[in-house]
Design an enzyme around this catalytic site. Sequence first.
Site, PDB file in Angstrom:
ATOM      1  N   ASP A  31      -3.005 -41.804   9.410  1.00  0.00           N
ATOM      2  CA  ASP A  31      -2.280 -41.284   9.782  1.00  0.00           C
ATOM      3  C   ASP A  31      -1.266 -41.531  10.632  1.00  0.00           C
ATOM      4  O   ASP A  31      -1.223 -42.074  11.559  1.00  0.00           O
ATOM      5  CB  ASP A  31      -3.589 -40.155  10.315  1.00  0.00           C
ATOM      6  CG  ASP A  31      -3.062 -38.909   9.906  1.00  0.00           C
ATOM      7  OD1 ASP A  31      -3.912 -38.102   8.671  1.00  0.00           O
ATOM      8  OD2 ASP A  31      -2.200 -38.152  10.388  1.00  0.00           O
ATOM      9  N   VAL A  97      -2.177 -31.414   3.051  1.00  0.00           N
ATOM     10  CA  VAL A  97      -1.253 -32.289   1.917  1.00  0.00           C
ATOM     11  C   VAL A  97      -2.324 -32.192   1.031  1.00  0.00           C
ATOM     12  O   VAL A  97      -3.792 -32.406   0.659  1.00  0.00           O
ATOM     13  CB  VAL A  97      -1.603 -33.535   2.067  1.00  0.00           C
ATOM     14  CG1 VAL A  97      -1.045 -34.076   1.292  1.00  0.00           C
ATOM     15  CG2 VAL A  97      -0.362 -33.916   3.767  1.00  0.00           C
ATOM     16  N   HIS A 101      -7.543 -36.346  -0.185  1.00  0.00           N
ATOM     17  CA  HIS A 101      -7.971 -37.954   1.048  1.00  0.00           C
ATOM     18  C   HIS A 101      -8.912 -37.803   2.105  1.00  0.00           C
ATOM     19  O   HIS A 101      -9.704 -36.956   2.024  1.00  0.00           O
ATOM     20  CB  HIS A 101      -6.111 -37.704   2.117  1.00  0.00           C
ATOM     21  CG  HIS A 101      -6.520 -36.636   2.226  1.00  0.00           C
ATOM     22  ND1 HIS A 101      -5.147 -35.302   1.718  1.00  0.00           N
ATOM     23  CD2 HIS A 101      -6.692 -36.367   3.413  1.00  0.00           C
ATOM     24  CE1 HIS A 101      -5.661 -34.783   2.578  1.00  0.00           C
ATOM     25  NE2 HIS A 101      -5.740 -34.690   3.841  1.00  0.00           N
TER      26      HIS A 101
END
Length: 115
Positions: A31, A97, A101
């Site tokens: 990240d 986002v 994920h």
Amino acid sequence: MPDECIFCRIAAGEAPADVVYEDENFIAFRDILPQAPTHILVIPRMHIASSAELGRGQEQLAGGLIIIAKSLAEKEGMAHRGYRLVINCGSEGAQQVPHLHLHLIGGRQLSGALG
Ligand code: 5GP
Ligand code: ZN
């Protein structure tokens, strides 16, 4: 592939990332704003906007995220210490986002607060 999706661009090798794992169907990278000493995102290469878009028949894809995260936790030396796996979904889930994920977070004592 949506051109504007940053995670699709990372998966395609068109945007830089610190990649720690990849195979035909998945890629994992660190990240950019880590919340802990280890903060890795595991994503399917295929653009799926969120967990809300998953359907029957995608069990291998959904399960693969966890199995890869588990292996990466071992590599990062966290298997016995513990760690957290998180999927944020949608607006109230604070998903930023819009490409599915799984967060693998660890390497320090995490608090019990999830909100
Ligand atoms: P979300 O809130 O959607 O579950 O989390 C998105 C995560 O992606 C955030 O932790 C954020 O720091 C990370 N992120 C956003 N853009 C990028 C990027 O371009 N590269 C990397 N490596 N991480 C990103
Ligand atoms: Zn995408």
